[in-house]
Design a protein around this motif. Structure first.
Motif, PDB file in Angstrom:
ATOM      1  N   MET A 148      35.517  26.104  -6.243  1.00  0.00           N
ATOM      2  CA  MET A 148      36.560  25.430  -5.478  1.00  0.00           C
ATOM      3  C   MET A 148      37.700  25.083  -6.410  1.00  0.00           C
ATOM      4  N   GLU A 149      38.882  25.118  -5.852  1.00  0.00           N
ATOM      5  CA  GLU A 149      40.063  24.766  -6.637  1.00  0.00           C
ATOM      6  C   GLU A 149      40.537  23.385  -6.208  1.00  0.00           C
ATOM      7  N   LEU A 150      41.220  22.712  -7.078  1.00  0.00           N
ATOM      8  CA  LEU A 150      41.723  21.381  -6.777  1.00  0.00           C
ATOM      9  C   LEU A 150      43.105  21.501  -6.144  1.00  0.00           C
ATOM     10  N   HIS A 151      43.231  20.973  -4.943  1.00  0.00           N
ATOM     11  CA  HIS A 151      44.505  20.955  -4.231  1.00  0.00           C
ATOM     12  C   HIS A 151      45.389  19.903  -4.881  1.00  0.00           C
ATOM     13  N   PRO A 152      46.715  20.091  -4.879  1.00  0.00           N
ATOM     14  CA  PRO A 152      47.587  19.095  -5.511  1.00  0.00           C
ATOM     15  C   PRO A 152      47.352  17.684  -4.990  1.00  0.00           C
ATOM     16  N   GLY A 153      46.860  17.533  -3.752  1.00  0.00           N
ATOM     17  CA  GLY A 153      46.596  16.208  -3.217  1.00  0.00           C
ATOM     18  C   GLY A 153      45.289  15.622  -3.724  1.00  0.00           C
ATOM     19  N   GLY A 154      44.544  16.353  -4.565  1.00  0.00           N
ATOM     20  CA  GLY A 154      43.309  15.847  -5.126  1.00  0.00           C
ATOM     21  C   GLY A 154      42.064  16.334  -4.408  1.00  0.00           C
ATOM     22  N   ARG A 155      42.213  17.012  -3.270  1.00  0.00           N
ATOM     23  CA  ARG A 155      41.048  17.509  -2.540  1.00  0.00           C
ATOM     24  C   ARG A 155      40.636  18.860  -3.088  1.00  0.00           C
ATOM     25  N   LYS A 156      39.353  19.164  -2.962  1.00  0.00           N
ATOM     26  CA  LYS A 156      38.865  20.482  -3.371  1.00  0.00           C
ATOM     27  C   LYS A 156      39.010  21.432  -2.195  1.00  0.00           C
ATOM     28  N   VAL A 157      39.529  22.614  -2.437  1.00  0.00           N
ATOM     29  CA  VAL A 157      39.716  23.617  -1.384  1.00  0.00           C
ATOM     30  C   VAL A 157      39.110  24.930  -1.837  1.00  0.00           C
ATOM     31  N   ILE A 158      38.712  25.744  -0.873  1.00  0.00           N
ATOM     32  CA  ILE A 158      38.156  27.065  -1.173  1.00  0.00           C
ATOM     33  C   ILE A 158      39.319  28.035  -1.362  1.00  0.00           C
ATOM     34  N   PRO A 159      39.334  28.806  -2.441  1.00  0.00           N
ATOM     35  CA  PRO A 159      40.434  29.749  -2.648  1.00  0.00           C
ATOM     36  C   PRO A 159      40.433  30.839  -1.583  1.00  0.00           C
ATOM     37  N   LEU A 160      41.567  31.433  -1.361  1.00  0.00           N
ATOM     38  CA  LEU A 160      41.760  32.452  -0.334  1.00  0.00           C
ATOM     39  C   LEU A 160      40.820  33.634  -0.524  1.00  0.00           C
ATOM     40  N   ARG A 161      40.566  34.044  -1.774  1.00  0.00           N
ATOM     41  CA  ARG A 161      39.666  35.180  -2.027  1.00  0.00           C
ATOM     42  C   ARG A 161      38.264  34.901  -1.520  1.00  0.00           C
ATOM     43  N   LEU A 162      37.769  33.698  -1.772  1.00  0.00           N
ATOM     44  CA  LEU A 162      36.432  33.324  -1.328  1.00  0.00           C
ATOM     45  C   LEU A 162      36.375  33.242   0.197  1.00  0.00           C
ATOM     46  N   PHE A 163      37.424  32.703   0.799  1.00  0.00           N
ATOM     47  CA  PHE A 163      37.500  32.640   2.256  1.00  0.00           C
ATOM     48  C   PHE A 163      37.506  34.040   2.860  1.00  0.00           C
ATOM     49  N   ALA A 164      38.286  34.955   2.292  1.00  0.00           N
ATOM     50  CA  ALA A 164      38.340  36.340   2.785  1.00  0.00           C
ATOM     51  C   ALA A 164      36.981  37.019   2.638  1.00  0.00           C
ATOM     52  N   LEU A 165      36.296  36.768   1.538  1.00  0.00           N
ATOM     53  CA  LEU A 165      34.965  37.337   1.329  1.00  0.00           C
ATOM     54  C   LEU A 165      33.982  36.808   2.373  1.00  0.00           C
ATOM     55  N   LEU A 166      34.077  35.537   2.689  1.00  0.00           N
ATOM     56  CA  LEU A 166      33.221  34.934   3.706  1.00  0.00           C
ATOM     57  C   LEU A 166      33.468  35.571   5.075  1.00  0.00           C
ATOM     58  N   ILE A 167      34.712  35.758   5.449  1.00  0.00           N
ATOM     59  CA  ILE A 167      35.058  36.391   6.727  1.00  0.00           C
ATOM     60  C   ILE A 167      34.547  37.833   6.745  1.00  0.00           C
ATOM     61  N   PHE A 168      34.709  38.553   5.651  1.00  0.00           N
ATOM     62  CA  PHE A 168      34.238  39.938   5.560  1.00  0.00           C
ATOM     63  C   PHE A 168      32.715  40.002   5.723  1.00  0.00           C
ATOM     64  N   ALA A 169      32.000  39.092   5.061  1.00  0.00           N
ATOM     65  CA  ALA A 169      30.539  39.069   5.160  1.00  0.00           C
ATOM     66  C   ALA A 169      30.087  38.752   6.575  1.00  0.00           C
ATOM     67  N   MET A 170      30.792  37.852   7.246  1.00  0.00           N
ATOM     68  CA  MET A 170      30.454  37.535   8.637  1.00  0.00           C
ATOM     69  C   MET A 170      30.676  38.751   9.526  1.00  0.00           C
ATOM     70  N   GLY A 171      31.718  39.511   9.253  1.00  0.00           N
ATOM     71  CA  GLY A 171      31.983  40.724  10.022  1.00  0.00           C
ATOM     72  C   GLY A 171      30.890  41.760   9.854  1.00  0.00           C
ATOM     73  N   LEU A 172      30.359  41.879   8.650  1.00  0.00           N
ATOM     74  CA  LEU A 172      29.267  42.820   8.408  1.00  0.00           C
ATOM     75  C   LEU A 172      27.974  42.369   9.074  1.00  0.00           C
ATOM     76  N   ALA A 173      27.774  41.068   9.139  1.00  0.00           N
ATOM     77  CA  ALA A 173      26.541  40.540   9.706  1.00  0.00           C
ATOM     78  C   ALA A 173      26.509  40.660  11.220  1.00  0.00           C
TER      79      ALA A 173
END
Length: 103
Positions: free
Chosen positions: A14-39
């Motif tokens: 996870m990356e740190l958002h400028p507001g201090g929150r942890k966010v999932i990077p776009l690459r990881l999110f895209a990989l998650l969507i791709f894996a869901m599509g395969l499943a």
């Protein structure tokens, strides 16, 4: 701390958002969507049925030429595609259309 593949720790994914929150990077999110599509596989129905309605006669409009022809052609395409039941209905009233949809 537990280490994942490629030397990443669980928190380092996870990356740190400028507001201090942890966010999932776009690459990881895209990989998650791709894996869901395969499943998610295609849906397999027991029977393939089609109801095609071609209305060309309306009370408040002139008679249309294409809906009847189009519905007939589409019905033929479904039959050639191997559908178990193909029902082509032409120029139905509103009550007939509701009845056909229920059936």
């Amino acid at each position: 701390m537990e280490e994942l593949a490629f030397g990443h720790t669980p928190n380092s994914l996870m990356e740190l958002h400028p507001g201090g929150r942890k966010v999932i990077p776009l690459r990881l999110f895209a990989l998650l969507i791709f894996a869901m599509g395969l499943a998610c596989g295609p849906a397999h129905a027991d029977r393939r049925v089609a109801l095609i309605i071609g209305n060309s006669a309306y009370k408040s409009a002139p008679k249309l030429g294409n809906p009847v022809n189009d519905a007939t052609l589409v019905g033929g395409m479904f039959k050639k595609a191997g559908f178990d039941s193909v029902d082509v209905r032409l120029d139905l009233s509103a009550s007939e259309m509701r009845r056909m949809l229920r059936e």
